[in-house]
Structures are given as structure tokens and as C-alpha cells.
Design a protein around this motif. Structure first.
Motif, mmCIF file in Angstrom:
data_model
loop_
_atom_site.group_PDB
_atom_site.id
_atom_site.type_symbol
_atom_site.label_atom_id
_atom_site.label_comp_id
_atom_site.label_asym_id
_atom_site.label_seq_id
_atom_site.Cartn_x
_atom_site.Cartn_y
_atom_site.Cartn_z
ATOM 1 N N LEU A 43 1.082 -1.331 -0.081
ATOM 2 C CA LEU A 43 -0.067 -0.032 0.118
ATOM 3 C C LEU A 43 0.944 1.242 0.008
ATOM 4 O O LEU A 43 0.678 2.177 -0.717
ATOM 5 N N GLU A 44 1.888 1.232 0.761
ATOM 6 C CA GLU A 44 2.908 2.485 0.936
ATOM 7 C C GLU A 44 3.523 2.604 -0.646
ATOM 8 O O GLU A 44 3.730 3.791 -0.884
ATOM 9 N N ILE A 45 3.898 1.525 -1.350
ATOM 10 C CA ILE A 45 4.464 1.651 -2.718
ATOM 11 C C ILE A 45 3.457 2.238 -3.574
ATOM 12 O O ILE A 45 3.948 3.147 -4.401
ATOM 13 N N LEU A 46 2.094 1.861 -3.459
ATOM 14 C CA LEU A 46 1.174 2.079 -4.303
ATOM 15 C C LEU A 46 0.672 3.634 -3.987
ATOM 16 O O LEU A 46 0.210 4.212 -4.917
ATOM 17 N N THR A 47 0.620 4.077 -3.063
ATOM 18 C CA THR A 47 0.055 5.321 -2.475
ATOM 19 C C THR A 47 1.211 6.114 -1.580
ATOM 20 O O THR A 47 2.160 6.531 -2.476
ATOM 21 N N THR A 48 1.047 6.454 -0.287
ATOM 22 C CA THR A 48 2.044 7.255 0.214
ATOM 23 C C THR A 48 2.299 6.909 1.678
ATOM 24 O O THR A 48 1.425 5.956 2.031
ATOM 25 N N VAL A 49 3.163 7.051 2.475
ATOM 26 C CA VAL A 49 3.275 6.877 3.716
ATOM 27 C C VAL A 49 2.138 7.490 4.686
ATOM 28 O O VAL A 49 1.711 6.825 5.480
ATOM 29 N N THR A 50 2.098 8.705 4.233
ATOM 30 C CA THR A 50 0.768 9.245 5.351
ATOM 31 C C THR A 50 -0.426 8.575 4.894
ATOM 32 O O THR A 50 -1.045 8.431 6.131
ATOM 33 N N ASN A 51 -0.723 7.970 3.624
ATOM 34 C CA ASN A 51 -1.910 7.635 3.569
ATOM 35 C C ASN A 51 -1.889 5.985 4.243
ATOM 36 O O ASN A 51 -2.882 5.705 4.777
ATOM 37 N N THR A 52 -0.767 5.447 4.144
ATOM 38 C CA THR A 52 -0.920 4.076 4.753
ATOM 39 C C THR A 52 -0.919 4.140 6.177
ATOM 40 O O THR A 52 -1.630 3.219 6.908
ATOM 41 N N GLN A 53 -0.273 5.352 6.940
ATOM 42 C CA GLN A 53 -0.472 5.422 8.248
ATOM 43 C C GLN A 53 -1.808 5.313 8.595
ATOM 44 O O GLN A 53 -2.305 5.071 9.578
ATOM 45 N N LYS A 54 -2.862 6.467 8.153
ATOM 46 C CA LYS A 54 -4.147 6.399 8.163
ATOM 47 C C LYS A 54 -4.676 5.381 7.873
ATOM 48 O O LYS A 54 -5.803 4.827 9.079
ATOM 49 N N VAL A 55 -4.593 4.402 7.025
ATOM 50 C CA VAL A 55 -5.284 3.192 6.880
ATOM 51 C C VAL A 55 -4.682 2.245 8.142
ATOM 52 O O VAL A 55 -5.659 1.637 8.891
ATOM 53 N N LYS A 56 -3.673 2.152 8.622
ATOM 54 C CA LYS A 56 -3.083 1.451 9.686
ATOM 55 C C LYS A 56 -4.017 1.778 10.750
ATOM 56 O O LYS A 56 -4.527 0.977 11.623
ATOM 57 N N ARG A 57 -4.009 3.443 11.260
ATOM 58 C CA ARG A 57 -4.839 3.612 12.174
ATOM 59 C C ARG A 57 -6.181 3.278 12.342
ATOM 60 O O ARG A 57 -6.754 2.647 13.330
ATOM 61 N N LEU A 58 -6.697 3.278 11.052
ATOM 62 C CA LEU A 58 -8.301 2.812 11.171
ATOM 63 C C LEU A 58 -8.573 1.588 11.317
ATOM 64 O O LEU A 58 -9.589 1.123 11.836
ATOM 65 N N MET A 59 -7.678 0.724 10.929
ATOM 66 C CA MET A 59 -7.672 -0.641 10.922
ATOM 67 C C MET A 59 -7.155 -1.440 12.265
ATOM 68 O O MET A 59 -7.246 -2.307 12.872
ATOM 69 N N GLY A 60 -6.789 -0.282 13.480
ATOM 70 C CA GLY A 60 -6.371 -0.595 14.573
ATOM 71 C C GLY A 60 -5.030 -1.114 14.796
ATOM 72 O O GLY A 60 -4.497 -1.649 15.858
ATOM 73 N N PHE A 61 -4.087 -0.685 13.830
ATOM 74 C CA PHE A 61 -2.641 -1.264 13.919
ATOM 75 C C PHE A 61 -1.838 -0.250 14.573
ATOM 76 O O PHE A 61 -0.699 -0.628 14.971
ATOM 77 N N GLN A 62 -2.349 1.148 14.900
ATOM 78 C CA GLN A 62 -1.718 1.913 15.831
ATOM 79 C C GLN A 62 -2.384 2.588 16.823
ATOM 80 O O GLN A 62 -3.627 2.722 16.664
#
Length: 194
Positions: free
Chosen positions: A175-194
Motif C-alpha cells: 500500500l505504501e508503494i502504491l500510495t504514500t506513507v501518510t495514507n498508509t499510516q491513516k489506513v493502519k490507524r483505521l484498522m487498529g494497527f496503531q
């Protein structure tokens, strides 16, 4: 919209496939909305390692590889027939296509052996299932890959990993490769990984 081909061999591990559909699916609905996954196989019905049955959305001969921006491949078990599809000419042709285009290729666990078998890991850093009782590292080394004792190894556009426990990390890396670090961090937070 980036499109990922999720290539499923008979005998694949369902959990290793589901991380790609979940992470990239969460991104489609809750992240930047830019990712889509299409499940593809050689058979109309596939049997997972633990007898779970799956129908891929498309058969390989029905898709145009040029339509895809990334390739994701889960691992599986030899006892479930995984390497029959995995080492087939059809799978090897897919790997060669994505490698020639330098498009992202993300593999989990023994799926890196598909890449090794294709020859694209020759003299490149990689990893595969690395439990001390397994002979898979020796198998990967026989393809002239440079074995790295790490959970995840990224060499250019290729990501390999050491075991099923890395699955979510590999999906987030893609996901980070396909989008951005910032976007990936957002998805991680939404999924409960942070």
C-alpha cells in the motif's frame, strides 16, 4: 486507480491472500480510494491449504496483464499442491511480465520461491519461510538469491517475507508503494494497527 493482481495458486494460504484484499480494500473505502484488487487463478475453484474453497474473480487467461499496476502472491503448502500452479509456465509468465515492467511484486512466505524459480531473484536479496526446521531457505538459495535473515526484504520493486506472521506488514508495504506513507499510516490507524 491502481489495480493489483492477486495471483492465487491452488493450495494457497487464505490468510496470506486476505491481507491484500483487506488492506487494499480498506484503502479503497477509507483511505485515498486509489486501490483495487482482482483475484486471479488458473482454475474456476481453488482449494486453500486448509480445505477452504475460493472462486477467483477471473481466470488468468481472462485478464490483460498490462491493466495491472502491481502483483501480489500469497504462499501455500506443498502438501496442498501449491507448487503445481506456482511453478507453472503460466505463473512464471506473469512474474516475468511484472518484473520486466518494474512494477511492484509483493510475496508472502514461500511465494518468493515462485520468483526464485522464475530467475528474477538471481543475485538479489530475498527471504522465504525461515523456520529452522524448513529447507525453504536452501531452496531459495539454489536459485542464486542472496539470503537475508530479515522478516521482510525489499529489493527494488520486489518484496519478499519470511513467514505468515509478516502478512499484514507486506500488505501495508505494498500500500505504501502504491500510495504514500501518510495514507498508509491513516489506513493502519483505521484498522487498529496503531
Amino acid at each position: 486507480m491502481s489495480k493489483t493482481l492477486l495471483l492465487l495458486a491452488n493450495g494457497f494460504e487464505a490468510v496470506e491472500a486476505s491481507v491484500f484484499t483487506d488492506v487494499l480494500g480498506w484503502n479503497k473505502w477509507e483511505g485515498d480510494g486509489s486501490t483495487e484488487v482482482v483475484t486471479v487463478g488458473l482454475h474456476e475453484e481453488l482449494q486453500c491449504t486448509w480445505n477452504f474453497k475460493v472462486k477467483p474473480e477471473k481466470l488468468l487467461h481472462e485478464v490483460t496483464l498490462e491493466d495491472f499496476d502491481a502483483l501480489a502472491i500469497p504462499g501455500g503448502f506443498e502438501e496442498a499442491g501449491f507448487y503445481v500452479d506456482a511453478f507453472s509456465e503460466d505463473f512464471q509468465a506473469v512474474v516475468h511480465h511484472f518484473d520486466a515492467q518494474k512494477k511492484p511484486i509483493a510475496t508472502i512466505c514461500v511465494a518468493s520461491l515462485i520468483l526464485g524459480h522464475s530467475g528474477i531473484l538471481k543475485n538479489k536479496q530475498a527471504i522465504t519461510y525461515n523456520h529452522p526446521t524448513s529447507k525453504r531457505l536452501t531452496q531459495l538459495a539454489s536459485y542464486d538469491a542472496v539470503i537475508m535473515n530479515e522478516r521482510i526484504v525489499q529489493t527494488g520493486h520486489i518484496v519478499t517475507s519470511s513467514n505468515p506472521g509478516t502478512a499484514f506488514d507486506v500488505a501495508f508495504r505494498l500500500l505504501e508503494i502504491l500510495t504514500t506513507v501518510t495514507n498508509t499510516q491513516k489506513v493502519k490507524r483505521l484498522m487498529g494497527f496503531q
